[in-house]
Scaffold this motif. Structure first.
Motif, PDB file in Angstrom:
ATOM      1  N   PHE A 135       0.820  -1.204   0.000  1.00 54.48           N
ATOM      2  CA  PHE A 135       0.000   0.000   0.000  1.00 54.48           C
ATOM      3  C   PHE A 135       0.862   1.265   0.000  1.00 54.48           C
ATOM      4  N   GLY A 136       0.376   2.303  -0.657  1.00 58.20           N
ATOM      5  CA  GLY A 136       1.107   3.568  -0.675  1.00 58.20           C
ATOM      6  C   GLY A 136       0.452   4.562  -1.607  1.00 58.20           C
ATOM      7  N   GLY A 137       1.143   5.670  -1.890  1.00 59.28           N
ATOM      8  CA  GLY A 137       0.658   6.647  -2.859  1.00 59.28           C
ATOM      9  C   GLY A 137       0.731   6.064  -4.255  1.00 59.28           C
ATOM     10  N   SER A 138      -0.280   6.313  -5.077  1.00 57.50           N
ATOM     11  CA  SER A 138      -0.329   5.699  -6.410  1.00 57.50           C
ATOM     12  C   SER A 138       0.876   6.081  -7.270  1.00 57.50           C
ATOM     13  N   GLY A 139       1.356   7.315  -7.129  1.00 56.14           N
ATOM     14  CA  GLY A 139       2.524   7.747  -7.908  1.00 56.14           C
ATOM     15  C   GLY A 139       3.768   6.963  -7.546  1.00 56.14           C
ATOM     16  N   SER A 140       3.987   6.766  -6.259  1.00 55.27           N
ATOM     17  CA  SER A 140       5.155   5.993  -5.804  1.00 55.27           C
ATOM     18  C   SER A 140       5.048   4.538  -6.237  1.00 55.27           C
ATOM     19  N   LEU A 141       3.847   3.976  -6.156  1.00 58.16           N
ATOM     20  CA  LEU A 141       3.640   2.579  -6.556  1.00 58.16           C
ATOM     21  C   LEU A 141       3.863   2.410  -8.053  1.00 58.16           C
ATOM     22  N   VAL A 174       2.791  12.914  -5.991  1.00 58.20           N
ATOM     23  CA  VAL A 174       2.781  11.447  -5.856  1.00 58.20           C
ATOM     24  C   VAL A 174       1.516  10.880  -5.221  1.00 58.20           C
ATOM     25  N   VAL A 175       0.702  11.719  -4.612  1.00 60.16           N
ATOM     26  CA  VAL A 175      -0.508  11.243  -3.932  1.00 60.16           C
ATOM     27  C   VAL A 175      -1.737  11.822  -4.646  1.00 60.16           C
ATOM     28  N   PRO A 176      -2.538  10.988  -5.292  1.00 56.35           N
ATOM     29  CA  PRO A 176      -3.695  11.492  -6.022  1.00 56.35           C
ATOM     30  C   PRO A 176      -4.614  12.387  -5.200  1.00 56.35           C
ATOM     31  N   ALA A 177      -4.878  12.015  -3.946  1.00 56.33           N
ATOM     32  CA  ALA A 177      -5.735  12.855  -3.098  1.00 56.33           C
ATOM     33  C   ALA A 177      -5.129  14.245  -2.943  1.00 56.33           C
ATOM     34  N   GLY A 178      -3.803  14.306  -2.938  1.00 59.54           N
ATOM     35  CA  GLY A 178      -3.114  15.593  -2.860  1.00 59.54           C
ATOM     36  C   GLY A 178      -3.244  16.381  -4.152  1.00 59.54           C
ATOM     37  N   THR A 179      -3.245  15.667  -5.274  1.00 65.08           N
ATOM     38  CA  THR A 179      -3.432  16.320  -6.574  1.00 65.08           C
ATOM     39  C   THR A 179      -4.821  16.957  -6.650  1.00 65.08           C
ATOM     40  N   TYR A 180      -5.823  16.182  -6.242  1.00 64.60           N
ATOM     41  CA  TYR A 180      -7.195  16.705  -6.231  1.00 64.60           C
ATOM     42  C   TYR A 180      -7.331  17.863  -5.238  1.00 64.60           C
TER      43      TYR A 180
END
Length: 264
Positions: free
Chosen positions: A64-70, A141-147
């Protein structure tokens, strides 16, 4: 006679050994490694037992992790079998690189502002008028952060918060929840489904969907050069399971919206 007895004994032992070896091979489980957005943690772990009971020949483990890092780990050759991304960008990048054998959007979510149960603010406007800090996932790197960045920008608040050093960025949504719960940040922006995962945290308001890009989660079978037939079959089995009625019920319990036709 002794020689014949010894010979027969040896033959029997060889046959039994062969049977034992075949039995052992048939009992071996196919292992799947699944990289998934941190916001899916609780739902997927709840589904893990159900999946493995239905398919005892398959063993799953999660990363599990941020989608960008994964996504970057997959690009660097990590042996990942399936990818559950909270970001269309990270999914599409893997599609462009021909690393996705099969994939589609399966879930959607909402973006919300949260605080701990003793917070003095009651809305985003009251927060903005004060001097407190806001925690979001690192946008790169974190989609929730992008939104969150899109939302704050469209509200005309991003530059103000950044210039006043009131933004706290994190490695994933789990860390946002922790900072808010522990009072290290006054408010945070996460998915509505994340609030189920944290005590002493509640939703102050839900952001209008027009303030950010559509929030979609993608499921993808990753092409990592695996040619083993059992592994390929296991990947497809899990992919179908994630689209099943069983999975739908669990995802909806955690606040996600199912966006595809259910696999019976």
């Amino acid at each position: 006679m002794k020689k014949y007895s010894v010979l027969i004994f040896i033959i029997i032992m060889v046959v039994l050994s062969g049977c034992s070896s075949e039995e052992q091979d048939s009992d071996e489980k196919t292992e799947l490694t699944i990289s998934a957005a941190a916001s899916l943690t609780d739902a997927l772990l709840q589904l893990q037992d159900t999946f493995e009971k239905e398919h005892p020949e398959i063993q799953t483990s999660y990363n599990f992790g941020g989608s960008g890092s994964l996504r970057k780990q997959i690009e660097q050759g990590a042996p990942i079998d399936l990818f559950l991304s909270a970001s269309s960008i990270d999914y599409e990048k893997l599609v462009e690189q021909q690393r996705v054998m099969e994939g589609e959007a399966i879930l959607s979510n909402n973006l919300v502002l949260i605080s701990d149960n003793e917070a003095s603010v009651s809305s985003f406007d009251s927060f903005l008028a004060g001097e407190g800090t806001i925690a979001i996932g690192t946008p790169e790197v974190v989609p929730a952060g992008t939104y969150a960045q899109e939302t704050l920008t469209n509200l005309g608040a991003w530059d103000t918060l950044e210039n006043q050093n009131r933004l706290v960025t994190t490695k994933d949504v789990s860390q946002v929840l922790t900072l808010v719960r522990e009072g290290a940040a006054d408010v945070g922006i996460v998915y509505s489904s994340d609030v189920n995962r944290a005590d002493n945290v509640h939703i102050l308001q839900e952001f209008d969907k027009s303030l950010h890009s559509p929030i979609k989660y993608y499921a993808a079978i990753i092409d990592n050069g695996e040619e083993n037939e059992a592994k390929l079959k296991a990947k497809e089995t899990y992919y179908q399971f994630i689209s099943s009625e069983t999975a739908k019920k669990v995802f909806e319990e955690y606040g996600f919206q199912f966006t595809i036709s259910v696999q019976k």
